[in-house]
Design an enzyme around this catalytic site. Structure first.
Site, PDB file in Angstrom:
ATOM      1  N   LYS A   1       0.829  -1.199   0.000  1.00 28.95           N
ATOM      2  CA  LYS A   1       0.000   0.000   0.000  1.00 28.95           C
ATOM      3  C   LYS A   1       0.869   1.257   0.000  1.00 28.95           C
ATOM      4  O   LYS A   1       0.674   2.164  -0.816  1.00 28.95           O
ATOM      5  CB  LYS A   1      -0.899  -0.026   1.245  1.00 28.95           C
ATOM      6  CG  LYS A   1      -1.936   1.055   1.259  1.00 28.95           C
ATOM      7  CD  LYS A   1      -2.824   0.932   2.483  1.00 28.95           C
ATOM      8  CE  LYS A   1      -3.722  -0.280   2.403  1.00 28.95           C
ATOM      9  NZ  LYS A   1      -4.144  -0.772   3.688  1.00 28.95           N
TER      10      LYS A   1
ATOM     11  N   ARG B   1      -3.289   2.957   8.494  1.00 27.12           N
ATOM     12  CA  ARG B   1      -3.632   1.678   7.844  1.00 27.12           C
ATOM     13  C   ARG B   1      -2.422   0.765   7.708  1.00 27.12           C
ATOM     14  O   ARG B   1      -1.295   1.227   7.486  1.00 27.12           O
ATOM     15  CB  ARG B   1      -4.238   1.949   6.452  1.00 27.12           C
ATOM     16  CG  ARG B   1      -5.534   2.751   6.558  1.00 27.12           C
ATOM     17  CD  ARG B   1      -6.338   2.707   5.292  1.00 27.12           C
ATOM     18  NE  ARG B   1      -5.728   3.445   4.207  1.00 27.12           N
ATOM     19  CZ  ARG B   1      -6.081   3.307   2.939  1.00 27.12           C
ATOM     20  NH1 ARG B   1      -7.024   2.445   2.613  1.00 27.12           N
ATOM     21  NH2 ARG B   1      -5.492   4.007   1.997  1.00 27.12           N
TER      22      ARG B   1
ATOM     23  N   GLY C   1      -7.781  -7.442   4.530  1.00 31.24           N
ATOM     24  CA  GLY C   1      -8.648  -7.534   5.711  1.00 31.24           C
ATOM     25  C   GLY C   1      -8.052  -8.262   6.907  1.00 31.24           C
ATOM     26  O   GLY C   1      -8.732  -8.452   7.903  1.00 31.24           O
TER      27      GLY C   1
ATOM     28  N   MET D   1      -5.291  -7.434   8.744  1.00 33.15           N
ATOM     29  CA  MET D   1      -4.727  -6.597   9.816  1.00 33.15           C
ATOM     30  C   MET D   1      -5.636  -5.392  10.046  1.00 33.15           C
ATOM     31  O   MET D   1      -6.674  -5.261   9.426  1.00 33.15           O
ATOM     32  CB  MET D   1      -3.314  -6.203   9.437  1.00 33.15           C
ATOM     33  CG  MET D   1      -2.366  -7.384   9.491  1.00 33.15           C
ATOM     34  SD  MET D   1      -0.701  -6.935   9.075  1.00 33.15           S
ATOM     35  CE  MET D   1      -0.823  -6.594   7.345  1.00 33.15           C
TER      36      MET D   1
ATOM     37  N   ARG E   1      -3.652  -1.877  -6.152  1.00 32.04           N
ATOM     38  CA  ARG E   1      -2.802  -3.069  -6.020  1.00 32.04           C
ATOM     39  C   ARG E   1      -3.198  -4.040  -7.122  1.00 32.04           C
ATOM     40  O   ARG E   1      -4.284  -3.917  -7.704  1.00 32.04           O
ATOM     41  CB  ARG E   1      -2.977  -3.732  -4.654  1.00 32.04           C
ATOM     42  CG  ARG E   1      -4.398  -4.148  -4.373  1.00 32.04           C
ATOM     43  CD  ARG E   1      -4.564  -4.675  -2.972  1.00 32.04           C
ATOM     44  NE  ARG E   1      -5.978  -4.773  -2.641  1.00 32.04           N
ATOM     45  CZ  ARG E   1      -6.465  -4.981  -1.443  1.00 32.04           C
ATOM     46  NH1 ARG E   1      -5.650  -5.112  -0.422  1.00 32.04           N
ATOM     47  NH2 ARG E   1      -7.756  -5.077  -1.230  1.00 32.04           N
TER      48      ARG E   1
ATOM     49  N   HIS F   1     -15.864  -8.813   1.792  1.00 32.08           N
ATOM     50  CA  HIS F   1     -14.857  -9.695   2.391  1.00 32.08           C
ATOM     51  C   HIS F   1     -15.047 -11.134   1.923  1.00 32.08           C
ATOM     52  O   HIS F   1     -14.098 -11.791   1.480  1.00 32.08           O
ATOM     53  CB  HIS F   1     -14.988  -9.611   3.921  1.00 32.08           C
ATOM     54  CG  HIS F   1     -14.040 -10.480   4.655  1.00 32.08           C
ATOM     55  ND1 HIS F   1     -14.374 -11.740   5.104  1.00 32.08           N
ATOM     56  CD2 HIS F   1     -12.739 -10.302   4.976  1.00 32.08           C
ATOM     57  CE1 HIS F   1     -13.327 -12.272   5.695  1.00 32.08           C
ATOM     58  NE2 HIS F   1     -12.316 -11.423   5.640  1.00 32.08           N
TER      59      HIS F   1
ATOM     60  N   SER G   1      11.393 -46.064 -15.535  1.00 29.84           N
ATOM     61  CA  SER G   1      10.441 -45.164 -14.887  1.00 29.84           C
ATOM     62  C   SER G   1      10.510 -45.415 -13.378  1.00 29.84           C
ATOM     63  O   SER G   1      10.388 -46.551 -12.931  1.00 29.84           O
ATOM     64  CB  SER G   1       9.038 -45.457 -15.421  1.00 29.84           C
ATOM     65  OG  SER G   1       8.125 -44.577 -14.842  1.00 29.84           O
TER      66      SER G   1
ATOM     67  N   CYS H   1       6.783 -42.034 -12.467  1.00 34.60           N
ATOM     68  CA  CYS H   1       5.351 -42.306 -12.585  1.00 34.60           C
ATOM     69  C   CYS H   1       4.647 -42.501 -11.257  1.00 34.60           C
ATOM     70  O   CYS H   1       3.473 -42.820 -11.214  1.00 34.60           O
ATOM     71  CB  CYS H   1       5.080 -43.479 -13.525  1.00 34.60           C
ATOM     72  SG  CYS H   1       5.748 -45.025 -12.921  1.00 34.60           S
TER      73      CYS H   1
ATOM     74  N   TYR I   1      10.878 -37.241 -18.473  1.00 27.68           N
ATOM     75  CA  TYR I   1       9.421 -37.087 -18.559  1.00 27.68           C
ATOM     76  C   TYR I   1       8.771 -37.403 -17.221  1.00 27.68           C
ATOM     77  O   TYR I   1       9.374 -38.053 -16.356  1.00 27.68           O
ATOM     78  CB  TYR I   1       8.832 -37.981 -19.666  1.00 27.68           C
ATOM     79  CG  TYR I   1       8.812 -39.450 -19.352  1.00 27.68           C
ATOM     80  CD1 TYR I   1       7.733 -40.032 -18.682  1.00 27.68           C
ATOM     81  CD2 TYR I   1       9.878 -40.277 -19.707  1.00 27.68           C
ATOM     82  CE1 TYR I   1       7.717 -41.384 -18.371  1.00 27.68           C
ATOM     83  CE2 TYR I   1       9.872 -41.633 -19.408  1.00 27.68           C
ATOM     84  CZ  TYR I   1       8.790 -42.178 -18.732  1.00 27.68           C
ATOM     85  OH  TYR I   1       8.779 -43.511 -18.417  1.00 27.68           O
TER      86      TYR I   1
HETATM   87  C1  PEP Z   1       4.863 -46.665  -7.943  1.00 27.91           C
HETATM   88  O1  PEP Z   1       5.121 -47.566  -7.164  1.00 27.91           O
HETATM   89  O2  PEP Z   1       5.263 -45.495  -7.796  1.00 27.91           O
HETATM   90  C2  PEP Z   1       4.008 -46.914  -9.107  1.00 27.91           C
HETATM   91  C3  PEP Z   1       3.786 -45.990 -10.010  1.00 27.91           C
HETATM   92  O3  PEP Z   1       3.403 -48.113  -9.185  1.00 27.91           O
HETATM   93  P1  PEP Z   1       2.099 -48.508  -8.329  1.00 27.91           P
HETATM   94  O4  PEP Z   1       1.616 -47.264  -7.658  1.00 27.91           O
HETATM   95  O5  PEP Z   1       1.127 -49.079  -9.268  1.00 27.91           O
HETATM   96  O6  PEP Z   1       2.657 -49.512  -7.367  1.00 27.91           O
END
Ligand code: PEP
Ligand code: MG
Length: 879
Positions: A28, A97, A106, A108, A341, A459, A768, A835, A855
């Protein structure tokens, strides 16, 4: 005098500051300084720094030096305004203020009309020729000072006003006469005296220091602390305090006060959006006590002031390169800007605004993406009610659609009651006349907020939008009786605990529960953000998905194919589980092969659908992972299943017993199953390859199926299984006289596999990391049972967060680091993915990107947040 030059500067006039000084002057203070430098009509004032606040909080007293600096700036202010504190003819009144570095709306405290006393009130009355106005200001000051500085609950004052109005049969404040306001002021002073045992202070200096201390202290009130915790704001920053000449919106019909956004904060639509109240002061609009008028109506009432405001709003948005939330006051037709603001907004508006600003050339694409947050992406996907079900309901209330989304739950009329019910597992909806910052704990925990009063900037509306909670305000048909724990709508009672449904996008409220539509609303804006994110990074996000619905959703949300198709999820249909049971329980090879042949048919059908939907994008199919007994019937189901399988119940019981394990998570599961039962993986491989070949023939799109082997921890385990798969694939190619490329990969889910990741990498095309199992095995925490104790661990600060949601950097992260280094040391091109659940968690993604992951794979609805996180990391890296 000597002192003044030796101490650090703790007080800045507006003319000494600018918008870059947010850390010191708070949002402010910095913006008021900036606006006054821009030549906008800002009342004069100065700001006490956040450093002064932290010093105060340490010592719990205002230092002599700080008081001296304040005094000095008050003198300057008196010169600038040609008014004086405690002056009978030209009295200076100020507002005090709060204003922290990060906006905490709101949370303080604020004190208005400071400087008022028994003498000044008469002076102001004479000067303005308006006794009622002068006494209204005085009584407001007594109330605010009593409440904020001295801790006398404001309701004690409000009760006096309400009682006075009832006794005299007044409905609106505007009906009160000069004499009434004088009497009320007198009664307010009595309230003050009776609670504090002292007279209301008459010295402006004492008032000022008291107010500054109170605002400093309000940095540590419980709602401010909670707000900071929710928004990840540090507790050490402190608040600045701005002291500014008062301008009055409550002098009559040519005065007013309002709040306006330069774009619609709910939808992002370009154009002024706001509200105002005629003859009102300060926080009246935000407090939601009276329902205000739309800003466009100001055009009819005061056309010149309106067009001046429109120009200023445009100038401010351009200057700050973002949507502004502007507070203004009109005093006898003259416009003053009290604050600007960057406006809080819904996720939908945030996305629309950055896209528009980037297209208007105001900001770059990168800047646009940096202004979004991963949680906004999640909020964009809030489901709405099922249209067909909604059509059968008639709304019982209609208010303003303050914050989108939809929710069903049981109504409660106080924040405490809502909180209590929510803590015992109920879904709650908070119904209030209006909300105030004291309600914050109930607001956080409820599903939706509905208020009888207030507008889009009240508010309730502002806070709900910030939290992404569905909210409807200003339902004027609603009368709430907190004492009786009921609301009355058109003469009908609505009791505590009744279920209602709230649509924050239309402002309608319905009785009963309405089912939500989990379908993703295809949004043009979201698709654009997704595309911009993808343009900025090569790291892709795939989906953990297997049903057609999940796959379509994931592709729509920017998924680059599937990173984990869990095949066991495909065995759970009624017919399929029966065949699975036949296969598991088969006592001779022939019966087993027969059941497998049937299962293959189902699997192949599913894989064909998956490959066709993926349209050539990767689809990593993971071979069967869980222990076989998971597919067997429960004790209760034994008689019926035995009948279906044409065996005796006692034989079925015997077979089930034979498969039972003491510790199934560490037992005969994952690739271990295939060491004992290679025919299961052979069947699955056959289904995958044949499905890919047929899908390629039918769609004309090249298919490269990817097969993933789970839970490997020994190199030889992998070698043996891979050989089985390759042999099977070769026979299929020979049989069909057709070959397609394919990839074989594995999951790394055990600590041992991390430590031998280089050896594993030699045999596969991709790896993975299954961080769910890896976390389970690293900690020895059962992933299915941690829910029972993780809160205790978090509460006792043994764990900062649940390691299944956010990666454990020190343990699991260290293993991952070791494994990735080992994989890379082979020099082999092996793509590396994640994953487990943390693959969709922004905090974990930031860590894993630095480790060199290629990925991520996560559930479909988490993909946009993951893509944004990746793009933001890439922008940061390149800037
Ligand atoms: C894991 O273990 O992270 C995985 C992706 O396999 P799941 O959750 O199916 O065991
Ligand atoms: Mg796993």
């Amino acid at each position: 005098m000597q002192l003044k030059t030796n101490i650090a500067k703790r007080v800045y006039l507006f003319s000494d500051g600018n918008k870059e000084m947010v850390e010191l002057l708070g949002g402010k203070g910095a913006n008021l300084a900036e606006m006054s430098q821009l030549g906008l009509p800002v009342p004069n004032g100065f700001t006490i720094t956040t450093e002064a606040c932290t010093e105060y909080l340490e010592k719990q007293e205002l230092s002599f030096e700080l008081k001296e600096q304040i005094k000095e700036q008050v003198e300057v202010l008196e010169k600038l305004t040609r008014k004086k504190l405690n002056d009978l003819h030209h009295p200076l009144l100020v507002s005090v203020r709060s204003g922290a570095r990060f906006s905490m709306p709101g949370m303080m405290d604020t004190v208005l009309n400071l400087g008022m006393n028994d003498k000044v009130v008469e002076g102001l009355a004479g000067m303005t020729d308006n006794v009622g106005f002068a006494y209204d200001c005085y009584r407001r000051f007594i109330q605010m000072f009593g409440d904020v500085v001295k801790g006398v609950d404001k309701n004690h004052f409000e009760a006096v006003l309400t009682q006075y109005k009832t006794q005299n049969e007044y409905r609106e404040d505007s009906e009160l006469t000069d004499k009434d306001w004088k009497e009320i002021t007198h009664q307010f002073k009595q309230v003050y005296r009776s609670y504090l045992g002292e007279e209301f202070p008459q010295q402006p200096e004492e008032q000022l220091y008291g107010a500054v201390e109170a605002v400093f202290k309000s940095w540590n009130n419980s709602r401010a602390k909670l707000y900071r915790k929710m928004n990840g704001i540090s507790d050490n920053l402190g608040t600045a305090v701005t002291i500014q000449e008062m301008v009055f919106g409550n002098t009559g019909d040519r005065s007013g006060t309002g709040v306006a956004f330069t774009r619609n904060p709910a939808t992002g639509e370009n154009g002024l959006f706001g509200e105002f109240l005629i003859n009102a002061q300060g926080e009246d609009v935000v407090a939601g006590i009276r329902t205000p008028k739309e800003i466009s109506e100001l055009k009819n009432l005061m056309p010149d002031t309106y067009s001046q405001f429109v120009k200023i709003a445009e100038k401010l948005e351009k200057h700050y390169e973002d949507m502004q939330d502007i507070e203004f006051t009109i005093e006898n037709g003259k416009l003053f800007i009290l604050q600007t603001r960057n406006g809080k907004r819904t996720s939908k508006a945030a996305v629309a605004i950055v896209l528009d600003l980037a297209e208007e050339g105001v900001i770059s694409k990168e800047e646009a993406l940096m202004r979004l947050t991963p949680s906004m992406m999640d909020q964009l996907l809030h489901p709405s009610f099922l249209a067909a079900e909604l059509a059968e309901h008639v709304p019982v209330l209609k208010g303003l659609p303050a914050s989108p989304g939809s929710a069903s739950g049981d109504v409660y009329f106080t924040a405490e009651a809502a909180k209590k019910a929510a803590e015992s597992g109920a879904k709650t909806i908070l119904l209030r006349n209006e909300t105030s910052p004291e309600d914050i704990e109930g607001m956080i925990i409820c599903e939706a907020i509905v208020t009888a009063r207030g507008g889009m900037t009240s508010h309730a509306a502002v806070v709900a939008r910030g939290m992404g909670t569905c909210c409807v305000v200003g339902c004027d048909q609603l009368v709430i009786d907190e004492q009786e724990k009921k609301a009355v709508i058109d003469g009908k009672d609505l009791k505590e605990g009744t279920t209602i449904s709230v649509d924050g996008s239309t402002g309608k409220v319905y009785l009963g529960e309405i089912t939500k539509d989990n379908q993703v609303a295809g949004s043009h804006a979201l698709s654009k953000v997704i595309q911009w994110c993808k343009d900025l990074s090569n790291v892709r996000v795939k989906a953990n998905a297997e049903t057609a619905k999940e796959i379509s959703a994931s592709l729509e949300l920017g998924g680059e194919g599937m990173g984990l198709v869990r095949t066991e999820h495909m065995f759970f249909g009624e017919e399929r589980i029966l065949e699975m049971r036949r296969m598991i329980l088969a006592e001779d090879k022939q019966a087993k092969l027969k059941a497998l042949a049937q299962l293959k048919k189902y699997q192949k059908e599913d894989f064909k659908t998956i490959f066709a939907l993926a349209e050539g994008k990767p689809a990593i199919v993971r071979l069967l992972d869980p222990p076989l007994h998971e597919f067997l019937p429960t004790e209760k189901e034994v008689p019926s299943v035995a009948k279906e399988l044409n065996i005796l119940p006692k034989d079925l019981e015997r077979l089930i017993k034979g498969l039972a394990e003491n510790n199934p998570m560490l037992g005969h599961r994952g690739c271990r199953l295939a060491v004992t039962n290679p025919e299961i993986y052979e069947m699955q491989t056959e289904a995958i390859i044949e499905a890919a070949i047929e899908a390629e023939q039918e769609t004309g799109i090249k298919m490269v199926p990817e097969i993933m082997i789970p839970l490997v921890s020994i190199e030889k385990e992998l070698v043996v299984i891979k050989e089985t798969l390759v042999r099977k694939i070769d026979t299929i190619f020979k049989r069909l006289n057709k070959q397609i490329p394919y990839l074989i990969g594995t999951m790394i889910e055990t600590p041992r596999a991390c430590l031998i990741a280089d050896k594993i990498a030699e045999h596969v095309d991709f790896i993975s990391f299954g961080t769910n199992d890896l976390t389970q095995l690293t900690y020895g925490f059962s992933r299915d049972d941690i829910g029972k104790f993780v809160q205790d661990y978090e509460q006792k600060e043994i764990l900062a967060t649940d390691p299944f949601q956010h990666i454990d950097v020190d343990g699991v992260g260290a293993l991952l680091h070791e494994a990735i280094q080992k994989i890379k040391s082979t020099g082999k091109s092996v793509s590396i993915g994640i994953c487990g659940e943390v693959g969709g968690d922004p905090e974990s993604i930031r860590f894993l990107l630095n480790e060199g992951v290629d990925y991520f794979s996560c559930s479909p609805y988490r993909i946009p947040a993951a893509l944004l996180t990746i793009a933001q990391q890439s922008i940061k890296k390149n800037s």
